[in-house]
Motif scaffolding. Structure first.
Motif, short mmCIF file in Angstrom:
data_model
loop_
_atom_site.label_atom_id
_atom_site.label_comp_id
_atom_site.label_asym_id
_atom_site.label_seq_id
_atom_site.Cartn_x
_atom_site.Cartn_y
_atom_site.Cartn_z
N ASP A 91 -16.21 1.12 8.66
CA ASP A 91 -15.73 2.20 7.82
C ASP A 91 -15.10 1.59 6.57
OD1 ASP A 91 -13.85 4.09 6.67
OD2 ASP A 91 -14.12 5.32 8.47
N GLU A 92 -15.66 1.92 5.40
CA GLU A 92 -15.22 1.29 4.16
C GLU A 92 -13.75 1.60 3.85
OE1 GLU A 92 -16.43 1.15 -0.61
OE2 GLU A 92 -17.78 2.06 0.86
N VAL A 93 -13.36 2.86 4.05
CA VAL A 93 -11.97 3.24 3.79
C VAL A 93 -11.02 2.48 4.71
CG1 VAL A 93 -10.30 5.14 3.82
CG2 VAL A 93 -12.62 5.52 2.94
N LEU A 94 -11.37 2.42 5.98
CA LEU A 94 -10.54 1.72 6.96
C LEU A 94 -10.50 0.23 6.68
CD1 LEU A 94 -8.80 1.83 9.42
CD2 LEU A 94 -10.84 1.85 10.84
N SER A 95 -11.62 -0.32 6.25
CA SER A 95 -11.67 -1.74 5.92
C SER A 95 -10.70 -2.07 4.80
CB SER A 95 -13.09 -2.14 5.53
OG SER A 95 -13.15 -3.50 5.17
N ASP A 96 -10.67 -1.22 3.77
CA ASP A 96 -9.75 -1.43 2.66
C ASP A 96 -8.30 -1.29 3.12
OD1 ASP A 96 -11.88 -1.82 0.98
OD2 ASP A 96 -11.89 0.23 0.18
N LEU A 97 -8.05 -0.33 4.00
CA LEU A 97 -6.70 -0.09 4.50
C LEU A 97 -6.16 -1.29 5.26
CD1 LEU A 97 -4.38 2.00 4.97
CD2 LEU A 97 -5.57 2.63 7.08
N VAL A 98 -6.97 -1.80 6.20
CA VAL A 98 -6.53 -2.95 7.01
C VAL A 98 -6.53 -4.22 6.16
CG1 VAL A 98 -7.02 -4.31 9.05
CG2 VAL A 98 -7.37 -1.85 9.10
N GLY A 99 -7.52 -4.34 5.27
CA GLY A 99 -7.61 -5.54 4.45
C GLY A 99 -6.41 -5.73 3.54
N SER A 100 -5.78 -4.64 3.13
CA SER A 100 -4.62 -4.74 2.24
C SER A 100 -3.30 -4.68 3.00
CB SER A 100 -4.65 -3.61 1.20
OG SER A 100 -4.58 -2.35 1.84
N ALA A 101 -3.36 -4.53 4.33
CA ALA A 101 -2.14 -4.32 5.12
C ALA A 101 -1.21 -5.53 5.10
CB ALA A 101 -2.50 -3.96 6.56
N THR A 102 -1.77 -6.76 5.15
CA THR A 102 -0.89 -7.93 5.15
C THR A 102 -0.16 -8.06 3.82
OG1 THR A 102 -2.79 -9.32 4.53
CG2 THR A 102 -2.22 -9.22 6.87
N ARG A 103 -0.83 -7.69 2.73
CA ARG A 103 -0.14 -7.72 1.44
C ARG A 103 0.97 -6.67 1.42
NH1 ARG A 103 -5.09 -8.12 -2.98
NH2 ARG A 103 -6.33 -9.70 -1.89
N GLY A 104 0.66 -5.49 1.96
CA GLY A 104 1.68 -4.45 2.02
C GLY A 104 2.87 -4.87 2.86
N ALA A 105 2.61 -5.62 3.95
CA ALA A 105 3.69 -6.10 4.80
C ALA A 105 4.58 -7.09 4.04
CB ALA A 105 3.12 -6.74 6.06
N LEU A 106 3.96 -7.99 3.26
CA LEU A 106 4.74 -8.94 2.48
C LEU A 106 5.60 -8.20 1.45
CD1 LEU A 106 5.56 -11.75 1.57
CD2 LEU A 106 3.52 -11.82 0.12
N GLU A 107 5.02 -7.22 0.80
CA GLU A 107 5.78 -6.43 -0.16
C GLU A 107 6.96 -5.73 0.51
OE1 GLU A 107 4.95 -3.22 -3.77
OE2 GLU A 107 3.38 -3.65 -2.28
N GLN A 108 6.73 -5.22 1.74
CA GLN A 108 7.80 -4.58 2.49
C GLN A 108 8.89 -5.57 2.87
OE1 GLN A 108 8.47 -1.53 3.05
NE2 GLN A 108 10.07 -1.70 4.61
N ILE A 109 8.50 -6.79 3.22
CA ILE A 109 9.48 -7.83 3.57
C ILE A 109 10.38 -8.13 2.37
CG2 ILE A 109 9.75 -10.28 4.14
CD1 ILE A 109 7.15 -9.98 5.83
N VAL A 110 9.76 -8.26 1.20
CA VAL A 110 10.55 -8.54 -0.01
C VAL A 110 11.48 -7.37 -0.32
CG1 VAL A 110 10.40 -8.91 -2.51
CG2 VAL A 110 8.84 -10.13 -0.96
N THR A 111 10.97 -6.15 -0.17
CA THR A 111 11.81 -4.97 -0.41
C THR A 111 12.99 -4.95 0.56
OG1 THR A 111 9.93 -3.69 -1.24
CG2 THR A 111 11.84 -2.45 -0.43
N LEU A 112 12.74 -5.30 1.82
CA LEU A 112 13.83 -5.37 2.81
C LEU A 112 14.89 -6.40 2.39
CD1 LEU A 112 11.99 -5.14 6.26
CD2 LEU A 112 13.76 -3.59 5.41
N CYS A 113 14.44 -7.54 1.91
CA CYS A 113 15.38 -8.57 1.45
C CYS A 113 16.30 -8.02 0.37
CB CYS A 113 14.61 -9.78 0.92
SG CYS A 113 13.81 -10.79 2.18
N LEU A 114 15.73 -7.25 -0.53
CA LEU A 114 16.52 -6.69 -1.63
C LEU A 114 17.43 -5.58 -1.13
CD1 LEU A 114 13.69 -6.57 -4.33
CD2 LEU A 114 15.47 -8.30 -4.07
#
Length: 415
Positions: free
Chosen positions: A23-46
């Motif tokens: 599923d192309e939509v799902l592939s994009d969603l999961v493929g970008s999830a690790t980047r989103g997690a890193l962004e969330q980690i940085v936001t948590l730090c702040l």
């Protein structure tokens, strides 16, 4: 007070193995999830106003092949640099050999420990951070001898990527025992490598934070980082959710359900309930269990049912179906004993108990697995016993599928 976030095993740009990624939509969603997690980690730090971020290895998966990912990583670290939050990183087995990332111009707040090890002190807080990176992807021996003695008068933190004494599903890297870590004299061991969170000790604290974002059904559930607060020698741990997409298993019993439409309605209701309890996007593997007259037809028409369940999930939103598995059984009936098709089923089940038959099946499976691409061979088990267990499952499922093809014609019902 000293506060820091401890994480590991983000695996940026890791290859995806989910069956649903067609599923192309799902592939994009999961493929970008690790980047989103890193962004969330940085936001948590702040948001949590922490004094440091510790990353205990495998920040990225082997080398970063996308310069877009490299730029994204640098941008996130710059957010912490602007807030004067230091970042301490060690390399693990996956990112030890990275070429591109070694050439990145990281901001001055980031310290990546070398394979020789070292110590960085935060004198304002009386904290010493020690770390040793993997010099190469393999680390068959303990790295503990490379860690210096604790700094007197400081709260000592050790960053270590290790399999400890071993864990199912993980290869052995930089092995060490909990007792050896305790005896080294540090106050907190910030570990990485095992993807499931576990606090191995509280005196001193030895913490495996788990991964902040799952990548497939084998890494199911909510993923977090560990927020650590140190005050007057007292250490407090808190989990903070970081997963952007969560893989989960939904087991649903269909005992007594006789109509196809009723079955679909009940499954849809169960999916809605699962989604209502999730914090964000969900990817489900649905496991159908129980006894129902629909068992044979479901096995025969699994492609139809899977598509109908996926359409129902799409209508709900924020949930995708990774796979539907059938473990349904036909209700036992006295008249079944007179049906020759059941005699055939009984014969096949008897053959599956024959050691010569199962041995031949395992032999054929070993040859087949040897012909498969290396990256998917592990799916059949790590050793011969695991392979034999997989073969036994395949034989049982195959028997059920054959019977389903024969018996399903009598259970057409409404579609």
């Amino acid at each position: 007070m000293f506060r820091f976030i401890h994480t590991a095993d983000l695996h940026l740009d890791a290859p995806l193995h989910s069956l649903a990624l067609k599923d192309e939509v799902l592939s994009d969603l999961v493929g970008s999830a690790t980047r989103g997690a890193l962004e969330q980690i940085v936001t948590l730090c702040l948001e949590e106003d922490v004094h440091a971020l510790l990353i205990a290895g495998d920040l990225y998966d082997r080398d970063i092949h996308s310069m877009k990912t490299a730029a994204f990583l640098t941008a996130q670290l710059e957010r912490l640099n602007a807030a004067e939050i230091p970042v301490f990183i060690i390399r693990g087995n996956h990112d030890a050999a990275s070429v591109i990332t070694k050439e990145l111009d990281l901001p001055p707040n980031v310290h990546v420990f070398s394979g020789h090890g070292g110590t960085e002190q935060l004198e304002e807080y009386g904290v010493a951070v020690h770390g040793v990176s993997f010099a190469r992807p393999q680390a068959p021996e303990s790295l503990l001898p490379k860690y210096p003695a604790p700094v007197a008068g400081c709260f000592n933190i050790g960053l270590l990527h290790t399999s400890l004494a071993g864990s199912e599903g993980h290869d052995t890297y930089a092995p060490s025992s909990v007792s050896d870590l305790k005896n080294h004299g540090y106050d907190y061991w910030a570990l990485g490598h095992i993807h499931k969170r576990q606090v191995h000790s509280e005196s001193p604290h030895i913490v495996m934070p788990g991964m902040p974002q799952g990548r497939d059904i084998g890494e199911a559930g909510t993923k977090t980082v560990t927020l650590v607060s140190v005050s007057d020698g007292t250490v407090t741990l808190e989990e903070r959710r970081t997963s952007q997409v969560e893989f989960n298993r939904l087991s649903f019993a269909l005992d007594g359900v006789e109509e196809w439409r009723d079955m679909l309605a009940q499954i849809t209701a169960a999916i809605k309930e699962a989604v209502s309890q999730a914090a964000g996007n969900s990817i489900l593997r649905v496991d159908l269990t129980g006894q129902t007259p629909l068992a044979w037809r479901v096995r025969r028409d699994m492609d139809l049912l899977s598509e109908q369940i996926r359409e129902a999930a799409e209508a709900i939103g924020t949930v995708w179906i990774e796979k539907v598995e059938c473990h349904l059984r036909q209700p036992e009936a006295s008249e079944a004993r007179e049906d020759p098709r059941f005699e055939l089923q009984a014969l096949m089940q008897t053959l599956m108990q024959d050691e010569s038959v199962t041995a031949r099946a395992v032999e054929m499976a070993e040859w087949l697995v040897g012909e498969l691409p290396p990256e998917i061979r592990s799916g059949f088990g790590a050793d011969q016993d695991a392979l034999a267990a997989s073969v036994a499952t395949f034989l049982t499922e195959g028997c059920e599928d054959v019977v389903a093809m024969m018996m399903g014609e009598e259970a057409e019902g409404d579609r």
